[in-house]
Write an enzyme that holds these catalytic residues in place. Structure first.
Site, short mmCIF file in Angstrom:
data_model
loop_
_atom_site.label_atom_id
_atom_site.label_comp_id
_atom_site.label_asym_id
_atom_site.label_seq_id
_atom_site.Cartn_x
_atom_site.Cartn_y
_atom_site.Cartn_z
CG ASP A 25 -4.46 19.23 -4.61
OD1 ASP A 25 -5.54 18.63 -4.45
OD2 ASP A 25 -4.31 20.43 -4.32
CG ASN A 26 -6.89 14.95 -1.64
OD1 ASN A 26 -7.23 16.08 -1.99
ND2 ASN A 26 -7.21 14.45 -0.45
CG LEU A 27 -6.89 16.60 -8.02
CD1 LEU A 27 -7.10 15.98 -9.41
CD2 LEU A 27 -6.47 18.06 -8.19
CG ASP A 37 -4.75 11.96 1.38
OD1 ASP A 37 -5.98 12.11 1.22
OD2 ASP A 37 -4.12 12.36 2.38
CE LYS A 76 -11.03 27.02 0.99
NZ LYS A 76 -10.68 28.17 0.17
CB SER A 84 -5.76 30.55 9.99
OG SER A 84 -6.88 31.37 10.19
CE1 TYR A 133 -8.85 25.62 8.21
CE2 TYR A 133 -9.38 27.63 9.40
CZ TYR A 133 -8.67 26.98 8.41
OH TYR A 133 -7.76 27.68 7.64
CE LYS A 162 -5.15 25.58 8.52
NZ LYS A 162 -4.25 24.98 7.52
CG PHE A 165 -23.68 36.18 7.84
CD1 PHE A 165 -24.96 35.80 7.44
CD2 PHE A 165 -22.60 35.53 7.28
CE1 PHE A 165 -25.15 34.78 6.51
CE2 PHE A 165 -22.77 34.51 6.35
CZ PHE A 165 -24.05 34.14 5.95
NE ARG A 185 -13.54 38.42 9.82
CZ ARG A 185 -14.33 38.82 10.82
NH1 ARG A 185 -14.22 40.05 11.31
NH2 ARG A 185 -15.21 37.99 11.35
CG ASP A 243 -18.74 35.79 11.53
OD1 ASP A 243 -17.82 35.00 11.24
OD2 ASP A 243 -19.66 36.09 10.75
#
Ligand code: NAD
Ligand code: UFG
Length: 338
Positions: A31-33, A58, A84, A124, A149, A153, A218, A231, A294
């Site tokens: 993980d690159n944090l 990375d 994300k 996703s 994004y 994916k 929203f 959802r 949305d």
């Protein structure tokens, strides 16, 4: 199995690491944090009582990956690492394609060079696109995507599908997550977004703990029962179990696609009122205009994962909200306070 978990210091990754360790797998985290926390992994070690192998770096660093595969007998990779935030991806498309598409490409190249051909990829529900009928089923084609994004994916799904078609040594699970929420029941690890949360659940939790004055909902004029969006929220521990279960699918070569959701839709207002009941906290809210992009309502048909992997989301909405509150109440400032 000996498993490399990219992005294992993040929200879903850290919970999955716990469940992998519980099942007796060996885990190395890369993980690159940039959005994860070393503290999350320290807490995983506390929960499990054993050190977790961690490499800060990375996923696009090919030389690092080559050294990593040379130094560890990795049998499979679970690939969470990526960016994300949907809105941010519209403003910074290059950063998103670089992290998500280029990152996956470099990872696959390094895996092939090391003779590792088993991969689980974080996809996703967004890849179904805006026109798919609900519930979403894996047999439906990928739809159009409205932001970088989502496009990243869909592109990685295509890349991995082409790879499996070209070379039968590969086996890949594409896991299409619906809306993961909740936290480990210990309250030690959970979701800790940087800055203002984009997602509903961490926003509700931060209002409840007093970090933000009110929630903006929203839109309340959608064609749903109460006018707010619907959802399919699933507990992050169920999602973590879904990753463990998906490893079985890698025994067979080719692409294996699974929806990971509960199959139940819940509205934004139901989320607020159920959270208030479970936590005993008030969550003041106002109604704002709709958020661009949305969809009114979507949820999973998750029967394929149950049929083929024996996996089903077991934890209900109250458990998701109780565990979210437990985490947030214990860690009002997330991992920062420690
Ligand atoms: P997260 O940001 O908490 O975790 C991602 C982790 O990857 C972070 O720890 C980050 O530091 C790391 N990372 C990012 N870019 C990296 C890079 N180039 N090299 C190495 N590490 C890198 O996000 P999450 O919610 O745990 O999501 C994990 C994955 O699941 C992501 O790929 C995300 O797109 C996908 N996903 C998430 C959701 C959701 O609602 N949370 C829904 C569908 C899919
Ligand atoms: N919402 C609010 N107020 C907020 C945040 C969200 O009303 O402050 C509403 C949204 O309008 C939406 C619902 O809460 O109706 C859920 O929103 P989230 O942002 O939590 O989740 P999304 O369904 O928009 O998106 C999530 C992930 C995406 C992923 C998608 C499908 O963030 O990465 O699920 O899996 F692509």
């Amino acid at each position: 199995m000996s498993i490399l978990v990219t992005g294992g210091a993040g929200y879903i990754g850290s919970h999955t690491v716990v469940q992998l360790l519980e099942e007796g797998h060996e885990v190395v985290v890369l993980d690159n944090l940039c959005n994860g926390s070393r503290e999350a992994l320290h807490r995983v070690e506390t929960i499990f009582g054993k050190a977790v192998g961690f490499i800060e770096g990375d996923v696009r660093d090919r030389a690092l990956l080559d050294r990593l595969f040379a130094g560890h007998a990795i049998e499979a990779v679970i690939h969470f690492a990526g960016l994300k935030a949907v809105g941010e991806s519209v403003e910074q498309p290059l950063a998103y394609y670089d992290a998500n598409v280029h990152g996956s490409l470099v990872l696959c190249q390094a895996m092939a060079a090391a003779g590792v051909y088993k991969l689980v990829f974080s996809s996703s529900a967004t890849v179904y696109g805006p026109d798919a009928p609900v519930p979403y089923m894996e047999t439906m084609p990928r739809g159009s995507t409205s932001n970088p994004y989502g496009s990243s994916k869909a592109m990685v799904e295509q890349l991995l599908t082409d790879l499996c078609r070209a070379d039968a040594r590969w086996s890949v699970a594409l896991l299409r997550y619906f809306n993961p929420i909740g936290a480990h029941p210990s309250g030690q690890i959970g979701e800790d977004p940087q800055g203002i949360p984009n997602n509903l659940m961490p926003f509700i939790a931060q209002v409840a703990v007093g970090r933000r004055p009110e929630l903006a909902i929203f839109g309340d004029d959608y064609p749903t029962e109460d006018g707010t969006c619907v959802r399919d929220y699933l507990h992050v521990m169920d999602l973590a179990d879904g990753h463990v279960a998906s490893l079985a699918s890698l025994e067979e070569s080719g692409v294996h696609i699974y929806n990971l959701g509960t199959g139940q839709g819940v509205s934004v207002l139901e989320m607020v009122t159920t959270f208030e009941r479970v936590s005993g906290q008030r969550v003041p809210y106002r109604i704002d205009p709709r958020r661009e992009g949305d969809l009114a309502a979507f949820w999973a048909d998750a029967s394929k994962a149950e049929r083929e992997l024996g996996w089903r989301a077991e934890r209900g909405l109250e458990a998701m909200l109780r565990d979210t509150w437990h985490w947030q109440r214990n860690n009002p400032a997330g991992y920062q306070q420690s």
